[in-house]
Design a protein around this motif. Sequence first.
Motif, PDB file in Angstrom:
ATOM      1  N   THR B  68       0.843  -1.217   0.000  1.00 18.90           N
ATOM      2  CA  THR B  68       0.000   0.000   0.000  1.00 18.90           C
ATOM      3  C   THR B  68       0.871   1.256   0.000  1.00 18.90           C
ATOM      4  N   SER B  69       1.745   1.306  -0.995  1.00 18.01           N
ATOM      5  CA  SER B  69       2.658   2.445  -1.090  1.00 18.01           C
ATOM      6  C   SER B  69       2.649   3.016  -2.497  1.00 18.01           C
ATOM      7  N   PHE B  70       3.060   4.266  -2.569  1.00 13.34           N
ATOM      8  CA  PHE B  70       3.150   4.968  -3.854  1.00 13.34           C
ATOM      9  C   PHE B  70       4.294   5.967  -3.704  1.00 13.34           C
ATOM     10  N   HIS B  71       5.489   5.448  -3.550  1.00 13.55           N
ATOM     11  CA  HIS B  71       6.645   6.294  -3.290  1.00 13.55           C
ATOM     12  C   HIS B  71       7.080   7.000  -4.566  1.00 13.55           C
ATOM     13  N   LEU B  72       7.520   8.232  -4.409  1.00 12.47           N
ATOM     14  CA  LEU B  72       7.986   9.059  -5.535  1.00 12.47           C
ATOM     15  C   LEU B  72       9.506   9.017  -5.575  1.00 12.47           C
ATOM     16  N   LYS B  73      10.045   8.762  -6.757  1.00 16.16           N
ATOM     17  CA  LYS B  73      11.496   8.602  -6.863  1.00 16.16           C
ATOM     18  C   LYS B  73      12.059   9.421  -8.015  1.00 16.16           C
ATOM     19  N   LYS B  74      13.306   9.820  -7.797  1.00 16.29           N
ATOM     20  CA  LYS B  74      14.056  10.466  -8.879  1.00 16.29           C
ATOM     21  C   LYS B  74      15.521  10.099  -8.683  1.00 16.29           C
ATOM     22  N   PRO B  75      16.187   9.623  -9.716  1.00 20.12           N
ATOM     23  CA  PRO B  75      17.554   9.137  -9.530  1.00 20.12           C
ATOM     24  C   PRO B  75      18.575  10.242  -9.227  1.00 20.12           C
ATOM     25  N   PHE B  76      18.369  11.429  -9.796  1.00 24.54           N
ATOM     26  CA  PHE B  76      19.349  12.509  -9.614  1.00 24.54           C
ATOM     27  C   PHE B  76      18.592  13.817  -9.356  1.00 24.54           C
ATOM     28  N   ALA B  77      18.570  14.258  -8.118  1.00 21.07           N
ATOM     29  CA  ALA B  77      17.815  15.461  -7.762  1.00 21.07           C
ATOM     30  C   ALA B  77      18.477  16.719  -8.315  1.00 21.07           C
ATOM     31  N   GLN B  78      17.642  17.664  -8.699  1.00 19.14           N
ATOM     32  CA  GLN B  78      18.092  18.973  -9.164  1.00 19.14           C
ATOM     33  C   GLN B  78      17.608  20.048  -8.191  1.00 19.14           C
ATOM     34  N   GLU B  79      18.304  21.175  -8.157  1.00 18.90           N
ATOM     35  CA  GLU B  79      17.914  22.238  -7.232  1.00 18.90           C
ATOM     36  C   GLU B  79      16.495  22.713  -7.494  1.00 18.90           C
ATOM     37  N   GLU B  80      16.085  22.705  -8.755  1.00 14.69           N
ATOM     38  CA  GLU B  80      14.732  23.176  -9.077  1.00 14.69           C
ATOM     39  C   GLU B  80      13.646  22.203  -8.629  1.00 14.69           C
ATOM     40  N   ASP B  81      14.039  21.051  -8.127  1.00 16.48           N
ATOM     41  CA  ASP B  81      13.059  20.106  -7.570  1.00 16.48           C
ATOM     42  C   ASP B  81      12.629  20.507  -6.157  1.00 16.48           C
TER      43      ASP B  81
END
Lengths: 113, 110
Positions: B68-81
Amino acid sequence: EPEVTQTPSHQVTQMGQEVILRCVPISNHLYFYWYRQILGQKVEFLVSFYNNEISEKSEIFDDQFSVERPDGSNFTLKIRSTKLEDSAMYFCASSRTGIETQYFGPGTRLLVL
Amino acid sequence: AQRVTQPEKLLSVFKGAPVELKCNYSYSGSPELFWYVQYSRQRLQLLLRHISRESIKGFTADLNKGETSFHLKKPFAQEEDSAMYYCALSEADSSYKLIFGSGTRLLVRP
């Protein structure tokens, strides 16, 4: 790109006064919502509106609250007699159909003194 | 009662680091799940929804019904995130209202 608009951006009122918050949903949208966010808390659902009637309301949406779509473009939220605890950011949202994405307005920050 | 839980109020990472924003939900039916983002001084806007299964701005989220999860992922974060991220659940058997989590503030440092 069309956007949901809300007026005013800020409103300060005295406890016990009536306030009307206005929203103009995206023109071909049929589902309308009001949410609120008390400072530091989560965004909470207030009411949904479809086909000129309320389809669902939350426990927060008591007799002091009402909504109206008076002219086919505006969607208003009225608070008859404001309380201190009504101070919050109020967001309007609309969607073309129920299942499609809800688009949010920028919010109206209401401060009740 | 239907609930959406985001356990982290603040997540701080360095630019280029991977990001995972957690979201768990409780719902008895078939959930429709969303991630909304609010950049500074801007409105809430949809980032992605699970049925579209697309990647937006490099973010992805997979619905895991078992956890029961819906995790948000991004491999390389940017400052504008850097922004406030809200997980939300829609109730299709009512008025499609959104039930929001409490939000996670993502801060991406240079």
